[in-house]
Design a protein around this motif. Structure first.
Motif, short mmCIF file in Angstrom:
data_model
loop_
_atom_site.label_atom_id
_atom_site.label_comp_id
_atom_site.label_asym_id
_atom_site.label_seq_id
_atom_site.Cartn_x
_atom_site.Cartn_y
_atom_site.Cartn_z
N LEU A 92 55.77 77.88 49.29
CA LEU A 92 55.02 78.92 48.51
C LEU A 92 54.19 79.63 49.55
O LEU A 92 53.90 79.29 50.47
N ILE A 93 53.96 81.00 49.04
CA ILE A 93 52.89 81.78 50.16
C ILE A 93 51.57 81.35 49.96
O ILE A 93 51.14 81.39 48.63
N PRO A 94 50.76 81.01 50.78
CA PRO A 94 49.51 80.66 50.82
C PRO A 94 48.59 81.80 50.21
O PRO A 94 48.80 82.72 50.31
N ARG A 95 47.83 81.10 49.51
CA ARG A 95 46.86 82.13 48.53
C ARG A 95 45.40 82.04 49.13
O ARG A 95 45.01 80.94 49.54
N PRO A 96 44.71 83.07 48.97
CA PRO A 96 43.18 83.08 49.23
C PRO A 96 42.29 81.89 48.66
O PRO A 96 41.53 81.31 49.22
N GLU A 97 42.69 81.51 47.40
CA GLU A 97 41.73 80.44 46.84
C GLU A 97 42.01 79.01 47.53
O GLU A 97 41.20 78.39 47.71
N THR A 98 43.14 78.87 48.12
CA THR A 98 43.48 77.68 49.26
C THR A 98 42.66 77.65 50.30
O THR A 98 42.18 76.79 50.67
N GLU A 99 42.64 78.85 50.75
CA GLU A 99 41.69 78.99 52.01
C GLU A 99 40.07 78.58 51.57
O GLU A 99 39.52 77.86 52.30
N GLU A 100 39.92 78.79 50.34
CA GLU A 100 38.49 78.47 49.93
C GLU A 100 38.31 76.92 49.99
O GLU A 100 37.32 76.43 50.31
N LEU A 101 39.31 76.27 49.59
CA LEU A 101 39.50 74.86 49.65
C LEU A 101 39.35 74.26 50.90
O LEU A 101 38.56 73.49 51.17
N VAL A 102 40.10 74.83 51.62
CA VAL A 102 40.05 74.59 53.03
C VAL A 102 38.63 74.34 53.61
O VAL A 102 37.91 73.86 54.47
N ASP A 103 37.99 75.82 53.49
CA ASP A 103 36.58 76.08 53.99
C ASP A 103 35.65 75.02 53.43
O ASP A 103 34.71 74.65 54.10
N TRP A 104 35.70 74.63 52.19
CA TRP A 104 34.91 73.78 51.61
C TRP A 104 35.08 72.27 52.25
O TRP A 104 33.87 71.55 52.63
N ILE A 105 36.27 71.87 52.47
CA ILE A 105 36.55 70.73 53.06
C ILE A 105 35.78 70.53 54.68
O ILE A 105 35.06 69.80 54.93
N ILE A 106 36.10 71.72 55.28
CA ILE A 106 35.50 71.78 56.67
C ILE A 106 33.89 71.77 56.54
O ILE A 106 33.34 71.14 57.47
N GLU A 107 33.69 72.47 55.70
CA GLU A 107 31.87 72.52 55.39
C GLU A 107 31.56 70.98 55.06
O GLU A 107 30.40 70.59 55.69
N ARG A 108 31.97 70.37 54.38
CA ARG A 108 31.75 68.79 53.84
C ARG A 108 31.70 68.16 55.00
O ARG A 108 30.90 67.31 55.45
N CYS A 109 32.89 68.13 55.91
CA CYS A 109 32.96 67.51 57.12
C CYS A 109 31.87 67.58 58.02
O CYS A 109 31.38 66.79 58.85
N ASN A 110 31.63 68.85 58.32
CA ASN A 110 30.49 69.23 59.34
C ASN A 110 29.39 68.85 58.77
O ASN A 110 28.49 68.29 59.43
N SER A 111 28.94 68.98 57.46
CA SER A 111 27.78 68.35 57.09
C SER A 111 27.37 67.11 57.03
O SER A 111 26.48 66.56 57.05
N ALA A 112 28.62 66.16 57.06
CA ALA A 112 28.49 65.03 57.22
C ALA A 112 28.66 64.39 58.85
O ALA A 112 28.96 63.01 59.00
N SER A 113 28.94 65.36 59.51
CA SER A 113 28.98 65.02 60.90
C SER A 113 30.40 64.46 61.04
O SER A 113 30.32 63.22 62.17
N LEU A 114 31.29 64.61 60.47
CA LEU A 114 32.65 63.83 60.54
C LEU A 114 33.43 64.48 61.34
O LEU A 114 34.12 65.43 61.38
N LYS A 115 33.32 63.97 62.62
CA LYS A 115 34.07 64.67 63.72
C LYS A 115 35.44 63.75 64.18
O LYS A 115 36.10 64.43 64.92
N ARG A 116 35.73 62.72 63.76
CA ARG A 116 36.91 61.96 64.10
C ARG A 116 37.27 61.32 62.61
O ARG A 116 36.40 60.99 61.78
N GLY A 117 38.68 61.08 62.33
CA GLY A 117 39.07 60.10 61.17
C GLY A 117 40.72 60.55 61.00
O GLY A 117 41.13 61.18 61.85
N SER A 118 40.93 60.32 59.76
CA SER A 118 42.46 60.47 59.54
C SER A 118 42.62 61.49 58.14
O SER A 118 41.58 60.89 57.14
N LEU A 119 43.58 62.20 58.03
CA LEU A 119 43.49 62.95 56.69
C LEU A 119 45.07 62.89 56.38
O LEU A 119 46.05 62.98 57.28
#
Length: 285
Positions: A92-119
């Motif tokens: 699939l061609i990546p869509r802007p709304e998927t960028e929003e999901l990525v941004d939200w995940i990064i925001e959640r990880c940063n707010s939880a100070s989650l610097k290491r882990g597995s995904l």
């Protein structure tokens, strides 16, 4: 012929497929790929004559566009979350709304100070989610990604190399996949468009992008969400996060499914167009 005249030619040839504003956007993408001019440079160089070799390349691109082939497939790549990704009919061609999901995940990880882990990214396609998260969450995050399509995995592997991102790719079908591996984050943008909704889609998507990554039956529209949620119950660490891009029409149904499976802290978020588009929830421990 100069670039302004070439735009007029593109418009005349493509007007039955796209509206005029779409044609201008597509032309800008093609010009940057072939002549290296961004939009500002194109405005300054619109009167410049196009070399014969490049002119022939423009005509070849136009022939493909006239069939309805998406411009991203014509040039072979696209930008997602500031990174370049190779794309082809296997993904699939990546869509802007998927960028929003990525941004939200990064925001959640940063707010939880989650610097290491597995995904784990399930249904990775071009690898855009897994690779973007690997690049932004840092070197101490171990990232894996699953896809049922060998063609998609080949493209995702190429994209990981292109972006210097270490991702472990797994060829598997989540509907039958089992593993003892534990993760702090599981993310997925699985197939979610029903066959009924297919009637409303632009023909260039239907005729060019992989149906395997797009569609589900009208009878079981949440089949992948249910399978991924079950997998997450067994494979998420305590307090781990499950993150979905969802069908805009099935937000309540998706949330209820997660409630029924005892997930907690379920949050539904709209995209920039005001559509129910993503959910993040926590493992019930």
């Amino acid at each position: 012929m100069n670039l302004k005249q070439l735009l007029h030619h593109f418009t005349k040839e493509l007007i039955e497929i796209y509206d005029e504003q779409e044609i201008i956007s597509i032309f800008n993408i093609i010009v940057e790929h072939i002549s290296g001019f961004n939009r500002s440079q194109l405005m300054l160089n619109g009167g410049a004559e196009v070399e014969e070799v490049k002119y022939n390349t423009y005509l070849q691109a136009l022939d493909r566009l006239k069939t309805g082939e998406p411009p991203q497939y014509v040039i072979g790549d696209t930008i997602f979350y500031g990174l370049t990704f190779k794309v082809n009919p296997a993904v699939l061609i990546p869509r802007p709304e998927t960028e929003e999901l990525v941004d939200w995940i990064i925001e959640r990880c940063n707010s939880a100070s989650l610097k290491r882990g597995s995904l784990l990214d399930i249904g990775t396609g071009s690898g855009c989610i897994a690779i973007s998260l690997k690049k932004n969450l840092g070197p101490d995050f171990k990232v894996s990604a699953i896809d049922v399509s060998e063609g998609a995995l080949a493209t995702a592997t190429e994209n990981a190399l292109l972006n210097n991102a270490q991702v472990n790719f797994i060829h598997a079908d989540i509907l039958s996949y089992s593993s003892n591996e534990k993760y702090d984050l599981i993310v997925s943008n699985p197939p979610y468009i029903t066959m009924e909704e297919q009637k409303e889609m632009h023909h260039n998507v239907l005729e060019n992008e992989p149906h395997l990554a797009l569609f589900v039956s009208d009878e079981k529209p949440l089949i992948f969400y249910e399978a991924i949620a079950e997998f997450a119950l067994s494979n998420l660490n305590s307090n781990g996060l499950l993150c979905f891009e969802i069908n805009e029409y099935l937000g309540e149904e998706t949330m209820q499914m997660l409630i029924d499976k005892s997930f907690i802290n379920i949050e539904l978020r709209k995209d920039m167009q005001g559509k129910d588009r993503m959910i993040i929830c926590s493992h019930p421990n």
